[in-house]
Design a protein around this motif. Structure first.
Motif, PDB file in Angstrom:
ATOM      1  N   UNK A  39       0.901  -0.730   0.029  1.00 50.81           N
ATOM      2  CA  UNK A  39       0.184   0.290   0.082  1.00 50.81           C
ATOM      3  C   UNK A  39       0.357   1.407   0.231  1.00 50.81           C
ATOM      4  N   UNK A  40       0.445   2.566  -0.900  1.00 49.18           N
ATOM      5  CA  UNK A  40       1.140   3.301  -0.944  1.00 49.18           C
ATOM      6  C   UNK A  40       1.128   4.967  -0.290  1.00 49.18           C
ATOM      7  N   UNK A  41       0.983   5.287   0.545  1.00 46.12           N
ATOM      8  CA  UNK A  41       0.912   5.838   1.768  1.00 46.12           C
ATOM      9  C   UNK A  41       2.006   7.364   1.282  1.00 46.12           C
ATOM     10  N   UNK A  42       1.293   8.708   0.572  1.00 49.11           N
ATOM     11  CA  UNK A  42       1.395  10.034   0.482  1.00 49.11           C
ATOM     12  C   UNK A  42       0.815  10.810   1.800  1.00 49.11           C
ATOM     13  N   UNK A  43       1.060  11.089   2.728  1.00 53.07           N
ATOM     14  CA  UNK A  43       1.155  12.184   3.473  1.00 53.07           C
ATOM     15  C   UNK A  43       1.530  13.477   3.243  1.00 53.07           C
ATOM     16  N   UNK A  44       0.734  14.129   2.876  1.00 57.05           N
ATOM     17  CA  UNK A  44       1.208  15.899   2.915  1.00 57.05           C
ATOM     18  C   UNK A  44       0.247  16.851   4.265  1.00 57.05           C
ATOM     19  N   UNK A  64       7.985  -0.008  10.980  1.00 59.43           N
ATOM     20  CA  UNK A  64       8.064  -1.106   9.297  1.00 59.43           C
ATOM     21  C   UNK A  64       7.240  -0.104   8.540  1.00 59.43           C
ATOM     22  N   UNK A  65       8.036   0.677   8.485  1.00 59.21           N
ATOM     23  CA  UNK A  65       7.596   1.595   7.330  1.00 59.21           C
ATOM     24  C   UNK A  65       8.924   1.009   6.072  1.00 59.21           C
ATOM     25  N   UNK A  66       8.503   1.464   4.411  1.00 58.92           N
ATOM     26  CA  UNK A  66       9.312   1.728   3.317  1.00 58.92           C
ATOM     27  C   UNK A  66       9.629   3.554   2.972  1.00 58.92           C
ATOM     28  N   UNK A  67      10.506   3.619   3.633  1.00 58.89           N
ATOM     29  CA  UNK A  67      10.044   5.437   3.207  1.00 58.89           C
ATOM     30  C   UNK A  67      10.868   5.193   1.190  1.00 58.89           C
ATOM     31  N   UNK A  68      10.432   6.364   0.499  1.00 61.59           N
ATOM     32  CA  UNK A  68      10.253   6.885  -0.215  1.00 61.59           C
ATOM     33  C   UNK A  68      10.609   7.927  -0.453  1.00 61.59           C
ATOM     34  N   UNK A 104       5.827   6.945   1.929  1.00 55.79           N
ATOM     35  CA  UNK A 104       6.043   5.379   2.593  1.00 55.79           C
ATOM     36  C   UNK A 104       5.163   4.053   1.331  1.00 55.79           C
ATOM     37  N   UNK A 105       5.699   3.473   1.679  1.00 56.53           N
ATOM     38  CA  UNK A 105       4.936   1.963   1.446  1.00 56.53           C
ATOM     39  C   UNK A 105       4.585   1.314   3.009  1.00 56.53           C
TER      40      UNK A 105
END
Length: 912
Positions: A39-44, A64-68, A104-105
């Protein structure tokens, strides 16, 4: 020293170290591209520095997040990772707002902890309280950071046709572009600021029961209860409970529903009972789904209470929230009190209200009092913790509710003796001051006191707040002396609270003691004349000193003191009542709670005396209870003026767990043998009365979960249990046969399950076939199967067979450790609710416990930590149980990769 998984010292969070955040978050715009694997999460976010806090870096929690990607004001920026925090130092100076974008994902399908974003039955759910939001995106994951949220959900339309989040739905539709073929979106805006623990999203194939209502102010609202297809017929009671909750809160406290819509969603995989996310409550199916074929009266009552509880959080928890997690009882204790009051107000008469109060107190005494006396004891407002999840406790909830109830009592007046009007004024003051804020327990108490300036609470507020600060259950000792010549009765009350490791000396509490006097000969309520004033037949005494003396005049006959009416304070009352005095209260007290309490005290006295006996004379004779007490119980059972529900409570003996808490050294097998002997005596001595009770109450008419009908079924069920018990001793086959037939013919789950419980509880040869039939009939009903597992795990352990049955059930095709409800139904029912089956001389129960705690910890630490507490009170056990229990705790503690949740529990249990 407490240690983390990797052996490093655990961080102890202390209330005294609270500081406000270095940054505030004003707005949050979240976009989710939902996929179980990724799941892709865009947080503004829009942030600004807190001018009242010294400048420092921004530290955002994540797990437990993957930071992009990280952007500040649209530009790339440097950052670093420290433990589980994203640290940003090169941020704009000053207090002007700036934007922060984080991409993040995460992998919801792998999230067995059920915290953060996870998948259950091919649908997405969230659980963010207490610290789950950090498993969704990097954030200031603390309750005092309140922001406005806009949420856009995007997903495959066929797989996830329903897309829900907090607040109001402002836009939805299909997504454009070739890459988005078959995908859709929904955009939600929450008009109220909230902390991130109240965030929620749900996506999946769900159907809804809908109801439109109009508030007192004329505003229309949409209510929705979402469930999986096939469960819609089980949602009527939840919807009715929600509508009743909304109406009650507006009528009682003037608090209206503040959103266009209010949604409830049910999922079978949920660590808690329910969660009050703003406008989108996520519930365990146990507290939503009910129809008469699958749910008992207890289930219906639980749904009413929990739906009310979560809705009431809309104001007490959401509109006003906690400054920090030490203030958890600010929302939970207050809201438990509100849901208790709600359920009582729905009762048709005073008797039903008393039954509800007794049931609430029984939970407090059997669960919270032991916690207060054990290694996990803590104040209602804790001073420190390692893992906040371990402090969602009966102390914070149930004892916290009693603290609020005492506030209501203490703002009473002659015109408002119960304090309801004064407390409502205090609530109005509380919301006028703090709506939209994150505050403390002190702020709440101050508002209630300030709204009632002349009250006993206002006069003693600082001392009263010791209820928040001091752990332990106070003991109130009462001594009475009657002077027949002067017609005076002198009542001496004193209080003491045992020291604890963190609090070696406890200061006096403020203890409201509601009381009356009952004539020992006449059984009549006696007038109360104190300090030259007449107080009718009931009066509130306030004990705020180590010892106080109250002298009543014009007492025309020797009285029996009826103290703590309605259980006016969460204390242990020590008073040397004679059997005759208790029998007087049981027969004549106008306070229903104290009538029940008199029966409990007598039964407890007989149990403890039998347990203490060195010989088995009582066991061999079958006489554990006095003839006078048995006759008194017969009189209660036959009394046409008493409700069936109240009779069932009086005729139910104290639990083995509650008996154990009254003893310094506990032999679980001896307690079990004595209580079973007491039950057998009642079964045989009152046999004709049980026959009458069953026949007179077995037909409750068309099914309704109302208090009166539920009481009829409860008393009939109790009678059936005693009749099957008597049949076991006599060899009679008639009543087991009738019970099996009732099991087969029952038109509702309450009657069916009561019959099954009677067969299993008595060890009837017919039980095995009935259990098999029950499973066949309800194998596709998950919540009903939970009952099936629990009944077998909690069965009377005749011949030491229960553990073997439980181990076999672990391998049953319908059992899974990953579902919290199913794990609780089997493992918790055995370890927590079957003392004689669990505490075995061969220690096999403890071995089973250790295995399951470690197995669960690898999957779901929250559930594992709750199971770990089954051995909280091991130091009270007699040998050989004590040594074996300690060995089991040591074995768990030695495991190197334990979660903080479990490690904190076992280390506190092992500590001196």
């Amino acid at each position: 020293m407490s240690m983390l998984r990797d052996g490093a010292p655990a961080t102890v969070i202390r209330r005294q170290d609270y500081t406000a955040p270095a940054f505030w978050i004003d707005t949050v715009d979240l976009t989710f591209d939902l996929d179980p694997a990724k799941t892709r999460v865009l947080n503004k976010m829009t942030l600004r520095r807190n001018a009242d806090v010294a400048a420092g870096p921004l530290r955002l929690d994540g797990e437990e997040l993957n930071l992009a990607r990280v952007l500040v004001n649209g530009q790339g920026t440097s950052f670093k990772m420290e433990d589980n925090q994203l640290v940003l130092e090169n941020l704009p100076e000053g207090t002007e707002p700036f934007t922060l974008e984080i991409f993040t994902t995460c992998a919801p399908a792998k999230n067995s902890k059920l915290m953060g974003l996870y998948v259950s039955n091919d649908s997405f759910f969230t659980q963010c309280e207490a610290e789950g939001f950090r498993r969704i995106t990097y954030f200031l994951d603390r309750p005092d950071v309140m922001a406005s949220y806009t949420v856009t959900l995007r997903a495959d339309k066929k797989k996830y046709p329903v897309l829900l989040s907090n607040g109001n739905l402002v836009e939805q539709g299909d997504l454009d572009g070739a890459d988005n073929a078959g995908r859709h979106f929904a955009k939600w805006v929450d008009p109220h600021k909230k902390p991130c623990y109240l965030f929620a999203l749900v996506a999946g194939k769900l159907v809804a029961r809908e109801q439109r209502i109009v508030s007192r102010a004329g505003t229309e609202h949409l209510l929705q209860v979402f469930v999986r297809a096939g469960d819609l017929d089980k949602t009527e009671h939840a919807m009715n409970s929600l509508m009743a909750s909304i109406a009650w809160d507006e009528a009682r406290f003037g608090l209206p529903l503040d959103l266009e819509r209010f949604m409830i969603v049910a999922t079978s995989d949920f660590n808690m009972g329910a969660m009050e996310n703003k406008g989108l409550n996520i519930f365990n199916t146990k507290y939503v789904l009910a129809n008469q074929a699958t749910a008992t009266d207890t289930d219906y009552s639980g749904i009413e209470s929990v739906v009310g509880h979560e809705y009431f959080h809309n104001w007490t928890g959401n509109r006003i929230t906690c400054r920090d997690w030490f203030q958890l009882s600010l929302k939970e204790g207050l809201t438990v009190f509100r849901d208790q009051e709600f359920s009582q107000d729905l009762c048709a008469d005073d008797s039903a209200k008393a039954v509800k109060r007794i049931e609430d107190v029984r939970v407090l005494r059997t669960a919270q009092f032991p916690e207060d006396a054990g290694p996990m004891a803590h104040p209602v407002r804790p001073d420190s913790y390692i893992e906040i999840n371990n402090f969602y406790t009966v102390t914070v909830y149930e004892k916290g509710a009693e603290v609020v109830r005492m506030m209501q009592t203490l703002v009473g007046s002659p015109a408002d003796p119960l304090g309801r009007a004064g407390f409502a004024k205090g609530m109005t003051q509380y919301f006028a001051r703090h709506d939209g804020q994150a505050v403390t327990c002190d702020d709440f108490a101050q508002a209630i006191a300030d709204a009632n300036p002349g009250s006993a609470l206002a006069q003693r507020l600082e001392q009263f707040k010791r209820w928040y600060a001091q752990s332990g259950t106070p003991r109130v000792q009462a001594r009475g002396f009657y002077n027949a010549q002067e017609q005076t009765y002198t009542l001496t009350l004193s209080q003491h609270c045992a020291p604890s490791n963190d609090q070696p000396s406890k200061l006096p509490f403020v203890i409201p003691v509601r009381m009356g006097l009952v004539g020992a000969q006449s059984g009549q309520a006696l007038g109360l004349h104190l300090d030259g004033n007449s107080h009718g037949h009931e009066h509130l005494l306030v004990l705020d000193q180590p010892e106080q003396v109250f002298t009543f005049t014009q007492v025309s006959e020797e009285p029996v003191a009826s103290l703590l009416r309605g259980f006016s304070a969460p204390v242990i009352l020590d008073m040397d009542f004679s059997d005759a005095q208790l029998l007087t209260l049981l027969a004549h007290d106008s306070d229903a709670f104290n009538r029940w309490e008199a029966a409990q005290r007598l039964a407890l006295r007989f149990a403890i005396n039998s347990i203490a006996a060195t010989a088995d004379a009582a066991s061999s004779s079958g006489q554990f209870l006095s003839e006078e007490f048995v006759e008194a119980l017969r009189a209660v059972l036959r009394n046409p003026q008493l409700d069936a529900a109240f009779k069932e409570l009086v005729l139910t003996l104290p639990s083995e767990t509650y008996i154990a808490e009254q003893l310094g050294v506990v032999d679980p097998q001896r307690i079990h043998a004595v209580r079973e002997g007491m039950r057998a005596q009642l079964a045989n001595a009152l046999h004709a009365d049980w026959v009458w009770a069953f026949e007179a109450h077995k037909d409750s008419g068309a099914y309704s979960p109302d208090a009166h009908s539920s009481g009829l079924r409860a008393l009939a069920g109790l009678a059936l249990g005693y009749l099957c018990l008597a049949a076991r001793d006599s060899g009679d086959t008639v009543w087991p046969g009738k019970t099996l037939q009732r099991f087969k013919d029952a038109g509702n789950m309450t009657d069916r399950f009561n019959a099954l419980h009677a067969l299993v509880g008595s060890g009837s040869p017919l039980a095995e076939a009935a259990l098999a039939r029950f499973h066949t009939q309800f194998k596709d009903e998950a919540l009903v199967l939970d009952k099936w597992f629990a009944l077998q795990a909690g069965a009377c352990d005749r011949g030491g067979q229960v553990l073997g049955a439980v181990r076999q059930l672990l391998n049953h095709p319908d059992f899974t450790l990953k579902n919290p409800n199913r794990a609780r139904s089997l493992i918790f029912s055995y370890c927590n609710a079957n003392p004689a089956g669990f505490h075995r001389a061969d220690a096999a129960g403890y071995v089973f416990w250790a295995e399951r705690v470690m197995e669960l910890d690898a999957i779901n630490p929250q559930v594992a930590a709750r199971l770990a507490r089954a051995l909280d009170r091991w130091k009270k056990l007699a040998e050989p149980y004590q040594h074996a229990a300690r060995e089991a705790l040591v074995r768990v503690a030695a495991k190197g990769d334990l979660s903080n949740d479990v490690r904190e529990v076992v280390q506190r249990a092992l500590a001196d």
